[in-house]
Design a protein around this motif. Structure first.
Motif, PDB file in Angstrom:
ATOM      1  N   GLU A  79       0.824  -1.202   0.000  1.00 40.09           N
ATOM      2  CA  GLU A  79       0.000   0.000   0.000  1.00 40.09           C
ATOM      3  C   GLU A  79       0.865   1.262   0.000  1.00 40.09           C
ATOM      4  O   GLU A  79       0.577   2.236  -0.688  1.00 40.09           O
ATOM      5  N   ILE A  80       1.938   1.223   0.805  1.00 40.56           N
ATOM      6  CA  ILE A  80       2.829   2.399   0.854  1.00 40.56           C
ATOM      7  C   ILE A  80       3.492   2.619  -0.498  1.00 40.56           C
ATOM      8  O   ILE A  80       3.543   3.738  -1.034  1.00 40.56           O
ATOM      9  N   ILE A  81       4.035   1.540  -1.079  1.00 45.99           N
ATOM     10  CA  ILE A  81       4.716   1.680  -2.371  1.00 45.99           C
ATOM     11  C   ILE A  81       3.728   2.060  -3.463  1.00 45.99           C
ATOM     12  O   ILE A  81       4.034   2.888  -4.341  1.00 45.99           O
ATOM     13  N   ALA A  82       2.500   1.485  -3.424  1.00 40.94           N
ATOM     14  CA  ALA A  82       1.501   1.839  -4.438  1.00 40.94           C
ATOM     15  C   ALA A  82       1.123   3.306  -4.355  1.00 40.94           C
ATOM     16  O   ALA A  82       0.931   3.979  -5.386  1.00 40.94           O
ATOM     17  N   GLY A 222      -9.648  -3.388  -8.063  1.00 40.39           N
ATOM     18  CA  GLY A 222      -9.688  -2.510  -6.907  1.00 40.39           C
ATOM     19  C   GLY A 222      -9.672  -3.226  -5.573  1.00 40.39           C
ATOM     20  O   GLY A 222      -9.940  -2.613  -4.544  1.00 40.39           O
ATOM     21  N   LYS A 223      -9.314  -4.529  -5.562  1.00 35.68           N
ATOM     22  CA  LYS A 223      -9.302  -5.304  -4.324  1.00 35.68           C
ATOM     23  C   LYS A 223      -7.876  -5.736  -3.994  1.00 35.68           C
ATOM     24  O   LYS A 223      -7.145  -6.156  -4.882  1.00 35.68           O
ATOM     25  N   LYS A 224      -7.545  -5.620  -2.715  1.00 39.66           N
ATOM     26  CA  LYS A 224      -6.261  -6.150  -2.272  1.00 39.66           C
ATOM     27  C   LYS A 224      -6.394  -7.667  -2.103  1.00 39.66           C
ATOM     28  O   LYS A 224      -7.406  -8.161  -1.609  1.00 39.66           O
ATOM     29  N   SER A 225      -5.337  -8.387  -2.458  1.00 41.49           N
ATOM     30  CA  SER A 225      -5.416  -9.842  -2.408  1.00 41.49           C
ATOM     31  C   SER A 225      -4.022 -10.425  -2.149  1.00 41.49           C
ATOM     32  O   SER A 225      -3.005  -9.768  -2.439  1.00 41.49           O
ATOM     33  N   VAL A 238       5.119 -16.213  -1.051  1.00 40.47           N
ATOM     34  CA  VAL A 238       3.985 -15.405  -0.592  1.00 40.47           C
ATOM     35  C   VAL A 238       3.936 -14.161  -1.458  1.00 40.47           C
ATOM     36  O   VAL A 238       4.928 -13.429  -1.568  1.00 40.47           O
ATOM     37  N   SER A 239       2.801 -13.903  -2.079  1.00 39.12           N
ATOM     38  CA  SER A 239       2.665 -12.745  -2.968  1.00 39.12           C
ATOM     39  C   SER A 239       1.381 -12.007  -2.650  1.00 39.12           C
ATOM     40  O   SER A 239       0.366 -12.625  -2.303  1.00 39.12           O
ATOM     41  N   VAL A 240       1.454 -10.668  -2.757  1.00 41.96           N
ATOM     42  CA  VAL A 240       0.285  -9.805  -2.567  1.00 41.96           C
ATOM     43  C   VAL A 240       0.226  -8.830  -3.738  1.00 41.96           C
ATOM     44  O   VAL A 240       1.241  -8.540  -4.383  1.00 41.96           O
ATOM     45  N   ALA A 241      -0.943  -8.349  -4.009  1.00 47.00           N
ATOM     46  CA  ALA A 241      -1.135  -7.367  -5.078  1.00 47.00           C
ATOM     47  C   ALA A 241      -2.105  -6.308  -4.595  1.00 47.00           C
ATOM     48  O   ALA A 241      -3.150  -6.636  -4.017  1.00 47.00           O
ATOM     49  N   VAL A 242      -1.731  -5.032  -4.800  1.00 54.54           N
ATOM     50  CA  VAL A 242      -2.581  -3.901  -4.422  1.00 54.54           C
ATOM     51  C   VAL A 242      -2.763  -3.014  -5.647  1.00 54.54           C
ATOM     52  O   VAL A 242      -1.866  -2.916  -6.503  1.00 54.54           O
ATOM     53  N   PHE A 252      -4.605   2.889 -12.167  1.00 53.74           N
ATOM     54  CA  PHE A 252      -3.481   2.972 -13.105  1.00 53.74           C
ATOM     55  C   PHE A 252      -2.927   1.588 -13.444  1.00 53.74           C
ATOM     56  O   PHE A 252      -2.498   1.328 -14.573  1.00 53.74           O
ATOM     57  N   GLY A 253      -2.902   0.707 -12.447  1.00 52.17           N
ATOM     58  CA  GLY A 253      -2.304  -0.600 -12.656  1.00 52.17           C
ATOM     59  C   GLY A 253      -2.293  -1.384 -11.351  1.00 52.17           C
ATOM     60  O   GLY A 253      -3.081  -1.127 -10.436  1.00 52.17           O
ATOM     61  N   SER A 254      -1.387  -2.348 -11.251  1.00 45.94           N
ATOM     62  CA  SER A 254      -1.311  -3.237 -10.087  1.00 45.94           C
ATOM     63  C   SER A 254       0.146  -3.388  -9.668  1.00 45.94           C
ATOM     64  O   SER A 254       1.040  -3.513 -10.513  1.00 45.94           O
ATOM     65  N   LEU A 255       0.354  -3.385  -8.355  1.00 49.15           N
ATOM     66  CA  LEU A 255       1.675  -3.631  -7.777  1.00 49.15           C
ATOM     67  C   LEU A 255       1.652  -5.000  -7.114  1.00 49.15           C
ATOM     68  O   LEU A 255       0.834  -5.255  -6.227  1.00 49.15           O
ATOM     69  N   MET A 256       2.534  -5.877  -7.550  1.00 50.97           N
ATOM     70  CA  MET A 256       2.628  -7.234  -7.004  1.00 50.97           C
ATOM     71  C   MET A 256       3.952  -7.382  -6.270  1.00 50.97           C
ATOM     72  O   MET A 256       5.021  -7.179  -6.841  1.00 50.97           O
ATOM     73  N   LEU A 257       3.880  -7.740  -4.979  1.00 53.10           N
ATOM     74  CA  LEU A 257       5.056  -7.982  -4.160  1.00 53.10           C
ATOM     75  C   LEU A 257       5.091  -9.464  -3.797  1.00 53.10           C
ATOM     76  O   LEU A 257       4.067 -10.045  -3.415  1.00 53.10           O
TER      77      LEU A 257
END
Length: 585
Positions: A79-82, A222-225, A238-242, A252-257
């Protein structure tokens, strides 16, 4: 120079004493190692310990908690990086984009518009602006970051960012891939088995297939997962996308960590190594305790088995079974049972030998007399002499018949008592019946029998045993008492309850028993009947009675019944008394 005596033993040097202890300990462990019972004890204890450790390793809650904590931290980090990416993804702030068509539509006095009107414009993510921000935020976290546009196309991958402002770069796989060795494959297989569970397999998708990741597809809506997967090397990913968005602006897009493969596994491996260290210490302690336990079980059992084997091989000499009865456990009970069994076996063998010798001796007397009479019969010259010889022959034949009958009864007595089941015997009814039969028959004598029961009416006179054999004992005692009583005398039976025993007393009015014969009357073939002719009694009645009573776990003994004192102050003997005590039900 003097010589040491032959029995002189040099003391062991101190430096050799520890070696002797180690040698004895090694011999002890070597002996235990070949014991099947020892191997079973050690194997079963280790199997339980291994199963426990394997369950802990497989079902460890540490990994699940670590994965959840990692997923939550990645969501916060994402969330911070996004937000930082969304802030730097637009055009430069000192540049204003002017739409000529809109300028033509302006009315006089109107301006181009407030800065917030540009918030509705759709700005794409600028890789050149985002790359420095992403690299600066990702580098300390050891996390892989990927940015996808709204169509799921890969824009940036942190693996391809090495310097500030670098463009996207993809690493091509080597033309020839070296296969892992056996040890590495085994490690991967074990790690995959421990980590897999129901986790899906992680696969690298192409740069245009971002929507193939479930979390990326959800973030573009628009959902965090978040997702947890496992790669082909057994490592947890372990991966998350915001979503990358601004308030009131389209996504704009999606950030995947995602983690770097062995990030979580290193911590899990460290925890498992700690568990394995504890397991190693516990295994050593378990083996030592198992060996000590086996030494207290296998050693005594082996000694008992050796003792039983020696008894089997040398049956004619008494062999002592090792005594472990001081141990209040099953080994002590087994030792006591084997010792009692061995004593009973030796006693039975000695009784059989003694019985055989007594039978041989008792049978030889009438046989010798019979042979002498038969050999003398042809030499008799008168009818009177032949009549006396025929009378001796008949007497010896009857004596042999009586001896053989009593010997046969005594020899099969033990087997019969062992085969027949024990049942409650009503002593009151048994004594009443036998007394009635004795008073009705009175064969060869005029001696009555009376019975009396002492105690409360509620007392029960019942013993566990065999009614026929107990009746035989009472009949023998009654017949014996009647044979020593004078004509017109009485035989008295008294039965009473003594706590956990039933006592039966048989009194007569005869001459009593000589003091030196009080114990001998129960010996086989012993008889002391001066008032009867020789050979009228086999001497087995009281011996059989004692054998029956002892088989019922009771006691029988003889004593003289005291009478009045004479002129010299000595106590006269009023008659003989036989006392029987049996355990009550």
């Amino acid at each position: 120079m003097t010589e040491a005596p032959a029995d002189h033993v040099e003391p062991t040097p101190r430096w050799q004493r520890p070696l002797g202890w180690l040698r004895r300990a090694g011999q002890f462990l070597f002996t235990l190692s070949f014991s099947s019972l020892t191997r079973r004890i050690v194997s079963l204890n280790l199997a339980g310990l291994i199963a426990l450790v394997a369950s802990i390793l497989y079902l460890s809650q540490f990994r699940a908690g670590l994965i959840d904590a990692r997923a939550q931290s990645l969501l916060v980090q994402g969330e911070i990086i996004a937000s930082a990416i969304a802030a730097s993804a637009t055009v430069e702030t000192n540049t204003i984009t002017i739409d000529p068509d809109r300028l033509l539509d302006l009315k006089p006095g109107e301006s181009y518009g407030a800065p917030d009107e540009f918030s509705g414009l759709d700005f794409p993510i600028n890789p050149e602006r985002v790359a420095p921000v992403l690299l600066r935020l990702i580098s300390p976290t050891k996390t892989r970051a990927r940015i996808y546009d709204r169509d799921g196309v890969l824009i940036l991958d942190s693996r391809s960012l090495f310097r500030r402002g670098d463009v996207i770069r993809f690493e091509l796989p080597p033309p020839t891939e070296v296969k892992p060795g056996f040890l590495e494959r085994t490690t991967i297989a074990i790690r995959t088995w421990l980590n897999r569970g129901d986790l899906p397999l992680y696969r690298e998708l192409g740069p245009e297939n971002g929507n193939g990741y479930y979390e990326v597809a959800q973030s573009l809506k628009g959902k965090k997962s978040s997702m947890v997967r496992i790669n082909d090397r057994g490592e947890i990913i372990v991966s998350v996308a915001v979503p990358v968005e601004r308030p009131r602006v389209t996504i704009f897009g999606s950030l995947m960590l995602s983690t770097q493969g062995d990030d979580i596994d290193q911590m899990v491996t460290a925890e498992r190594l700690a568990i394995l260290k504890v397991f190693g210490v516990a295994m050593v302690v378990m083996i030592v305790l198992s060996l000590l336990l086996a030494s207290t079980i296998a050693g005594p059992v082996r000694r008992l088995a050796d003792g039983a084997e020696r008894v089997r091989r040398r049956i004619k000499t008494r062999i002592e079974i090792p005594d472990f009865t001081r141990r209040r456990d099953e080994i002590g009970h087994l030792s006591g049972a084997l010792r009692d069994m061995t004593d009973a076996l030796y006693n039975r063998i000695e009784a059989i030998e003694t019985f055989a010798a007594d039978v041989s001796h008792e049978l030889k007397n009438p046989l010798t007399s019979l042979r002498s009479a038969v050999e003398t019969l042809p030499l008799a010259k008168t009818e009177a002499s032949r009549g006396r010889l025929l009378e001796v022959i008949g007497h010896d034949v009857r004596r042999l018949d009586r001896l053989i009958s009593d010997i046969s009864d005594a020899s099969r007595l033990d087997a019969e008592l062992q085969r027949t089941d024990v049942a409650p015997v009503d002593v009151r009814r048994l004594l009443t019946t036998l007394t009635s039969v004795a008073n009705q028959t009175r064969l060869g004598h005029d001696v009555g029998v009376e019975v009396r029961f002492e105690g409360n009416r509620a007392d029960t006179f019942s013993v566990p045993g065999h009614d026929s054999r107990l009746g035989q004992v009472i009949s023998n005692l009654l017949t014996n008492a009647q044979s020593f009583s004078k004509s017109g005398g009485r035989v008295r039976i008294v039965c009473r309850r003594l706590k956990s025993e039933i006592e039966i007393i048989v009194d007569d009015d005869g001459p009593g028993i000589r003091p030196d014969a009080l114990e001998r009357v129960f010996e086989r073939f012993y008889t002391d009947r001066p008032h009867q002719g020789f050979g009228q009694n086999s001497g087995l009645g009281l011996s059989i009675s004692k054998q029956i009573i002892e088989a019922h776990r009771g006691r029988i003994w003889a004593e003289n019944r005291p009478g009045p004192t004479d002129a010299q102050g000595d106590t006269r003997i009023a008659g003989a008394r036989f006392v029987v005590r049996l355990p009550a039900t």
